[in-house]
Design an enzyme around this catalytic site. Sequence first.
Site, PDB file in Angstrom:
ATOM      1  N   ALA A 201      -6.427   4.755   9.505  1.00 50.99           N
ATOM      2  CA  ALA A 201      -7.811   6.085   9.611  1.00 50.99           C
ATOM      3  C   ALA A 201      -8.864   6.469  10.448  1.00 50.99           C
ATOM      4  O   ALA A 201      -9.391   7.736  10.892  1.00 50.99           O
ATOM      5  CB  ALA A 201      -8.566   5.666   7.795  1.00 50.99           C
TER       6      ALA A 201
ATOM      7  N   ARG B  34       1.085  15.876   5.545  1.00 48.37           N
ATOM      8  CA  ARG B  34      -0.372  15.246   4.840  1.00 48.37           C
ATOM      9  C   ARG B  34      -1.292  15.994   4.684  1.00 48.37           C
ATOM     10  O   ARG B  34      -1.273  17.424   5.986  1.00 48.37           O
ATOM     11  CB  ARG B  34       0.253  14.084   4.991  1.00 48.37           C
ATOM     12  CG  ARG B  34       1.687  13.008   4.931  1.00 48.37           C
ATOM     13  CD  ARG B  34       1.079  11.520   5.334  1.00 48.37           C
ATOM     14  NE  ARG B  34       0.735  10.855   4.210  1.00 48.37           N
ATOM     15  CZ  ARG B  34      -0.338  10.006   4.259  1.00 48.37           C
ATOM     16  NH1 ARG B  34      -0.497   8.848   5.611  1.00 48.37           N
ATOM     17  NH2 ARG B  34      -1.197   8.814   3.400  1.00 48.37           N
TER      18      ARG B  34
ATOM     19  N   GLU C 111       0.340   6.388  20.760  1.00 56.02           N
ATOM     20  CA  GLU C 111       0.169   6.362  19.304  1.00 56.02           C
ATOM     21  C   GLU C 111       0.845   6.553  18.675  1.00 56.02           C
ATOM     22  O   GLU C 111       1.909   6.659  18.489  1.00 56.02           O
ATOM     23  CB  GLU C 111      -0.593   8.008  19.345  1.00 56.02           C
ATOM     24  CG  GLU C 111      -1.216   7.764  17.816  1.00 56.02           C
ATOM     25  CD  GLU C 111      -2.544   9.406  18.277  1.00 56.02           C
ATOM     26  OE1 GLU C 111      -2.583   9.897  19.032  1.00 56.02           O
ATOM     27  OE2 GLU C 111      -2.640   9.804  16.775  1.00 56.02           O
TER      28      GLU C 111
ATOM     29  N   HIS D 154       2.431   6.616  14.134  1.00 59.68           N
ATOM     30  CA  HIS D 154       2.188   6.253  12.820  1.00 59.68           C
ATOM     31  C   HIS D 154       3.055   6.051  12.093  1.00 59.68           C
ATOM     32  O   HIS D 154       4.272   6.911  12.254  1.00 59.68           O
ATOM     33  CB  HIS D 154       1.046   8.215  12.310  1.00 59.68           C
ATOM     34  CG  HIS D 154      -0.129   8.350  13.021  1.00 59.68           C
ATOM     35  ND1 HIS D 154      -1.109   7.648  13.171  1.00 59.68           N
ATOM     36  CD2 HIS D 154      -0.300   9.514  13.848  1.00 59.68           C
ATOM     37  CE1 HIS D 154      -2.194   8.153  13.893  1.00 59.68           C
ATOM     38  NE2 HIS D 154      -1.698   8.848  14.323  1.00 59.68           N
TER      39      HIS D 154
ATOM     40  N   ARG E  59       0.878  -0.988   0.505  1.00 56.97           N
ATOM     41  CA  ARG E  59       0.217  -0.290   0.039  1.00 56.97           C
ATOM     42  C   ARG E  59       0.523   1.830  -0.177  1.00 56.97           C
ATOM     43  O   ARG E  59       2.069   1.351   0.542  1.00 56.97           O
ATOM     44  CB  ARG E  59      -0.566  -0.145   1.063  1.00 56.97           C
ATOM     45  CG  ARG E  59      -1.667   1.724   1.826  1.00 56.97           C
ATOM     46  CD  ARG E  59      -2.026   1.161   3.272  1.00 56.97           C
ATOM     47  NE  ARG E  59      -2.866   2.239   3.336  1.00 56.97           N
ATOM     48  CZ  ARG E  59      -3.630   2.694   4.387  1.00 56.97           C
ATOM     49  NH1 ARG E  59      -2.668   2.617   5.255  1.00 56.97           N
ATOM     50  NH2 ARG E  59      -3.378   3.589   4.054  1.00 56.97           N
TER      51      ARG E  59
END
Length: 150
Positions: free
Chosen positions: A82, A112, A103, A105, A18
């Site tokens: 998401a 972004r 958390e 990412h 991806r």
Amino acid sequence: MTTVFVLNGPNLNLLGTRNPEVYGTTTLADVEKLCGEVAGGLGLTVDFRQSNHEGQLVDWLHEAGAEVAAGRSIGAVVNAGAYTHTSVALHDAIEGASVPVIEVHISNVHRREEFRHHSYLSPVARGIVVGFGVHGYALAIQGLHRLVQE
Ligand code: DQA
């Protein structure tokens, strides 16, 4: 043995193929292996999971909270994908189940699209690791381990 949960949200099963220019070519299986190695070095075992379903992630956060309360887990590293940017339910689950969460990412979400700049998880997370690629999972496990020791 004490566990650290690593919970992955939607589309992270596609890691490796991806948007490789954003997320790299490492697969989720590789990330699981990396997490296992890092956690093992800290005397922890990893419970590594992925789901594309919001409610499943809520259930797993509740489970993680119960395991923390029972003294069997230090908490959870969470890449909610998401759902980070949309889910009040995940915010409430982390808060309601009192799970220490880091958390994560893979990408630097702040470089972004604007819709990725807001996180419903950040206000209830103990820490945040953003933009270090998949190595962020290792940093998050180390950081969570350090935080709960303090
Ligand atoms: C992500 C960033 C999110 O905005 C995105 O929806 C993802 C992956 C990351 O790891 O960089 O699925 O959480």
